[in-house]
Motif scaffolding. Structure first.
Motif, PDB file in Angstrom:
ATOM      1  N   CYS A   1     -33.417  -8.145  -2.271  1.00  0.00           N
ATOM      2  CA  CYS A   1     -33.174  -6.903  -3.002  1.00  0.00           C
ATOM      3  C   CYS A   1     -32.363  -5.963  -2.119  1.00  0.00           C
ATOM      4  O   CYS A   1     -32.746  -5.693  -0.978  1.00  0.00           O
ATOM      5  CB  CYS A   1     -34.496  -6.245  -3.385  1.00  0.00           C
TER       6      CYS A   1
ATOM      7  N   ARG B   1     -32.050  -2.889  -2.405  1.00  0.00           N
ATOM      8  CA  ARG B   1     -32.669  -1.569  -2.269  1.00  0.00           C
ATOM      9  C   ARG B   1     -33.895  -1.582  -1.360  1.00  0.00           C
ATOM     10  O   ARG B   1     -34.029  -0.733  -0.474  1.00  0.00           O
ATOM     11  CB  ARG B   1     -33.053  -1.013  -3.645  1.00  0.00           C
ATOM     12  N   CYS B   2     -34.812  -2.548  -1.554  1.00  0.00           N
ATOM     13  CA  CYS B   2     -36.048  -2.531  -0.776  1.00  0.00           C
ATOM     14  C   CYS B   2     -36.131  -3.662   0.249  1.00  0.00           C
ATOM     15  O   CYS B   2     -37.114  -3.757   0.992  1.00  0.00           O
ATOM     16  CB  CYS B   2     -37.263  -2.566  -1.701  1.00  0.00           C
TER      17      CYS B   2
ATOM     18  N   ARG C   1     -36.816  -6.721  -0.015  1.00  0.00           N
ATOM     19  CA  ARG C   1     -37.798  -7.772  -0.225  1.00  0.00           C
ATOM     20  C   ARG C   1     -37.084  -9.098  -0.489  1.00  0.00           C
ATOM     21  O   ARG C   1     -36.060  -9.138  -1.181  1.00  0.00           O
ATOM     22  CB  ARG C   1     -38.708  -7.429  -1.398  1.00  0.00           C
TER      23      ARG C   1
ATOM     24  N   ARG D   1     -34.492 -10.565 -10.649  1.00  0.00           N
ATOM     25  CA  ARG D   1     -34.815  -9.183 -10.314  1.00  0.00           C
ATOM     26  C   ARG D   1     -36.012  -9.105  -9.369  1.00  0.00           C
ATOM     27  O   ARG D   1     -36.924  -9.927  -9.403  1.00  0.00           O
ATOM     28  CB  ARG D   1     -35.096  -8.367 -11.581  1.00  0.00           C
ATOM     29  N   CYS D   2     -35.988  -8.075  -8.549  1.00  0.00           N
ATOM     30  CA  CYS D   2     -37.063  -7.785  -7.614  1.00  0.00           C
ATOM     31  C   CYS D   2     -38.233  -7.144  -8.343  1.00  0.00           C
ATOM     32  O   CYS D   2     -38.078  -6.581  -9.438  1.00  0.00           O
ATOM     33  CB  CYS D   2     -36.535  -6.845  -6.520  1.00  0.00           C
ATOM     34  N   ASP D   3     -39.403  -7.200  -7.740  1.00  0.00           N
ATOM     35  CA  ASP D   3     -40.575  -6.539  -8.316  1.00  0.00           C
ATOM     36  C   ASP D   3     -40.380  -5.031  -8.408  1.00  0.00           C
ATOM     37  O   ASP D   3     -41.039  -4.360  -9.201  1.00  0.00           O
ATOM     38  CB  ASP D   3     -41.819  -6.837  -7.479  1.00  0.00           C
ATOM     39  N   CYS D   4     -39.447  -4.488  -7.614  1.00  0.00           N
ATOM     40  CA  CYS D   4     -39.166  -3.046  -7.685  1.00  0.00           C
ATOM     41  C   CYS D   4     -38.299  -2.705  -8.885  1.00  0.00           C
ATOM     42  O   CYS D   4     -38.081  -1.527  -9.188  1.00  0.00           O
ATOM     43  CB  CYS D   4     -38.509  -2.563  -6.398  1.00  0.00           C
ATOM     44  N   GLY D   5     -37.771  -3.740  -9.555  1.00  0.00           N
ATOM     45  CA  GLY D   5     -36.975  -3.524 -10.759  1.00  0.00           C
ATOM     46  C   GLY D   5     -35.488  -3.705 -10.592  1.00  0.00           C
ATOM     47  O   GLY D   5     -34.757  -3.823 -11.575  1.00  0.00           O
ATOM     48  N   GLU D   6     -35.004  -3.739  -9.357  1.00  0.00           N
ATOM     49  CA  GLU D   6     -33.570  -3.869  -9.124  1.00  0.00           C
ATOM     50  C   GLU D   6     -33.151  -5.342  -9.007  1.00  0.00           C
ATOM     51  O   GLU D   6     -33.976  -6.210  -8.699  1.00  0.00           O
ATOM     52  CB  GLU D   6     -33.174  -3.106  -7.862  1.00  0.00           C
TER      53      GLU D   6
ATOM     54  N   GLU E   1     -29.490   6.898 -10.007  1.00  0.00           N
ATOM     55  CA  GLU E   1     -29.816   5.788 -10.886  1.00  0.00           C
ATOM     56  C   GLU E   1     -29.102   5.945 -12.223  1.00  0.00           C
ATOM     57  O   GLU E   1     -28.863   7.064 -12.690  1.00  0.00           O
ATOM     58  CB  GLU E   1     -31.328   5.692 -11.107  1.00  0.00           C
TER      59      GLU E   1
ATOM     60  N   ARG F   1     -27.064  -0.612  -8.978  1.00  0.00           N
ATOM     61  CA  ARG F   1     -26.501  -1.260  -7.790  1.00  0.00           C
ATOM     62  C   ARG F   1     -25.007  -0.995  -7.703  1.00  0.00           C
ATOM     63  O   ARG F   1     -24.469  -0.744  -6.612  1.00  0.00           O
ATOM     64  CB  ARG F   1     -26.789  -2.758  -7.805  1.00  0.00           C
TER      65      ARG F   1
END
Length: 400
Positions: free
Chosen positions: A7, A9-10, A12, A20-25, A273, A300
Motif C-alpha cells: 500500500c 499510503r500505509c 502494509r 486493495r489494502c485493508d485501509c481502503g487504498e 482525498e 493515489r
C-alpha cells in the motif's frame, strides 16, 4: 522471489494478489530497483527490457508486442500547447491503447499463478485489451459491460471471443463487486488498478526516460479516469529515483472531462482525498473513457500529482474536439477524445502560468481514434467536380 503487494499510503504488505489494502487504498507491487542501469541492458523485446522490475517470470503471446511505443517530437503542436511538445503515442500498442501494457503483465501473471479464467469490467479499451491478451495465451476471458453499451464497442470486444455479460444496475458498483467475485469464483478479475496492471503501466515512464536521456521532461500530461495509469507513471518515477537514475521527477499533470471530474474538484479544493460525484453532478461527454465519477485510484493519482508538483484540470467537450483536430492536422495523429484532453489541458495550464513556453512536456495520447471513426456527429464536407473541371477547381482552391 515472490513480489509483495504494498500500500502506497500505509506501507502494509501482502503476499497474495489482492487489489486493495485493508485501509481502503489500492496496492501496487514492490520492486527493488536498486542498482538498475538501463544503459547496460541487452536489447530485449518490448516490456521485457525491464524484466527485473516486473512481477512475472516471462511474457508470451501479444504481450511480447506491448510497449516500445514511439516518442515523437511534434513541433507543430508547440504553438497549440504553449511549450515544447513530445508525444508518447500509445496507440502503437497491439490493440491500440496503453491498456496493453497493463494486460501484458496482469494476464500473464494470472496464468503463471494458475488461473484458468481472467476477467475485467470495461466497455472500451481495457475490455478489448484483456480479451485479446487472453486469446493469445489460450485463456478464457469474461468481460462485464453495461446494458447500454454501444453496438460498435461490443463488436470490437467480441472479435476476441470472450464471454460478454451485460450487467444491469449501477455500472460503477461492479468494480467492488468483482473484488468479491475474485474471492468466491475461479476467475481472476483484473480491474483498472490491479497491481499487475500498474507494473505494466510504469514501463511507459521508463521508455520516456530512456528516449530523452540524458535530459528529462519537465512534465508529463495524461488523461485521468480510474487513476491507474497515473499511479503507474508515479510508480515508475519512484523506481527510477530509488535506482538513483532520476534526481528531479517530472511534474504529473492529469486532465479530466469537465462532465465528470472528481480528481480535479479534490485538487482545486485542496483536499487530500477524492470523493465520488453524485449522479446529478455527472454530465454527458464525448470522452467516455475518462468519465469516471468514482475513480478507484483517484486518491493515489491525486497524491502522485501533489508529490511531483503537478496539477489537475478539466476541459470541455468543445476543447477536446478542437484538440483532436489539432492532433490530426498538426501532428498527423488520430486520437480518441480522452487522449486529446491533455493537449487542451496543457494549453489551459500554460495560460494559467503553470507551464513555461520553454519547458518540455510529454503528452500521452492513451488510445487510437480509429476505433471511434463513424460514431461521431460531425459531417465530412466534400465537393463533387467533373474530370474536365478538376484542374481549374484545384487551381482555384490552392490559390484561395
Amino acid at each position: 522471489m515472490i513480489p509483495s503487494a504494498v500500500c502506497y499510503r500505509c506501507d502494509r504488505k501482502y503476499q497474495d494478489d489482492r487489489v486493495r489494502c485493508d485501509c481502503g487504498e489500492p496496492l501496487w507491487f514492490d520492486a527493488d530497483s536498486t542498482g538498475v542501469d538501463f544503459s547496460t541492458r541487452s536489447e530485449a523485446q518490448g516490456l521485457w527490457r525491464y524484466a527485473e522490475l516486473l512481477p512475472v517470470s516471462g511474457l508470451e503471446g501479444i504481450a511480447t508486442a506491448a510497449g516500445r511505443t514511439p516518442l515523437v517530437r511534434s513541433r507543430r503542436l508547440d504553438r497549440v500547447a504553449g511549450c515544447r511538445v513530445y508525444v508518447k503515442d500509445e496507440s502503437e500498442n497491439p490493440t491500440g491503447s496503453y491498456k496493453d501494457r497493463g494486460s501484458a503483465v496482469a494476464v500473464s501473471r494470472g496464468l503463471q499463478r494458475g488461473t484458468d479464467v481472467v476477467g475485467t469490467v470495461s466497455y472500451g479499451n481495457m475490455a478489448m485489451s484483456t480479451a485479446a491478451h487472453a486469446a493469445s495465451l489460450g485463456c478464457e476471458c469474461v468481460v462485464l459491460v453495461p446494458t447500454d453499451i454501444q453496438p460498435g464497442r461490443l463488436e470490437l470486444i467480441a472479435q476476441y471471443d470472450p464471454t460478454i455479460l451485460q450487467v444491469e444496475g449501477d455500472y460503477g458498483d461492479l468494480y467492488h463487486e468483482v473484488l468479491k467475485l475474485n474471492r468466491d469464483l475461479p476467475v481472476s478479475f483484473l480491474p483498472s488498478d490491479a497491481p499487475g496492471r500498474i507494473s505494466g503501466y510504469k514501463t511507459a515512464l521508463f521508455e520516456i526516460y530512456e528516449s530523452l536521456a540524458p535530459e528529462t521532461p519537465d512534465a508529463i500530461a495524461l488523461p485521468a479516469s480510474s487513476g491507474g495509469f497515473a499511479s503507474g507513471l508515479w510508480r515508475g518515477i519512484l523506481d527510477l529515483q530509488n535506482a538513483g537514475l532520476l534526481e528531479t521527477p517530472p511534474r504529473l499533470y492529469l486532465v479530466q472531462t469537465a462532465a465528470s471530474d472528481p480528481i480535479t474538484r479534490a485538487f482545486d479544493a485542496n483536499r487530500d482525498e477524492v470523493s465520488a460525484l453524485s449522479t446529478e453532478a455527472v454530465g454527458e461527454t464525448i470522452a467516455h473513457s475518462i468519465g469516471n465519477p468514482d475513480p478507484p485510484s483517484g486518491t493515489r493519482a491525486l497524491t502522485a500529482v501533489r508529490q511531483t508538483g503537478g496539477a489537475v484540470c478539466s476541459v470541455t467537450d468543445d476543447d477536446i474536439r478542437d484538440a483532436q483536430r489539432q492532433y490530426a492536422q498538426r501532428s498527423g495523429l488520430c486520437v480518441e477524445p480522452a487522449s486529446a484532453a491533455p493537449l487542451a489541458g496543457v494549453a489551459r495550464l500554460g495560460a494559467r502560468g503553470e507551464i513555461d513556453d520553454d519547458e518540455t512536456v510529454v503528452l500521452v495520447p492513451t488510445g487510437t481514434g480509429f476505433k471511434e471513426m463513424g460514431t461521431g456527429s460531425e459531417s465530412v464536407q466534400t465537393e463533387t467536380v467533373t474530370r474536365s473541371a478538376l484542374s481549374s477547381r484545384l487551381e482555384s482552391r490552392l490559390s484561395g
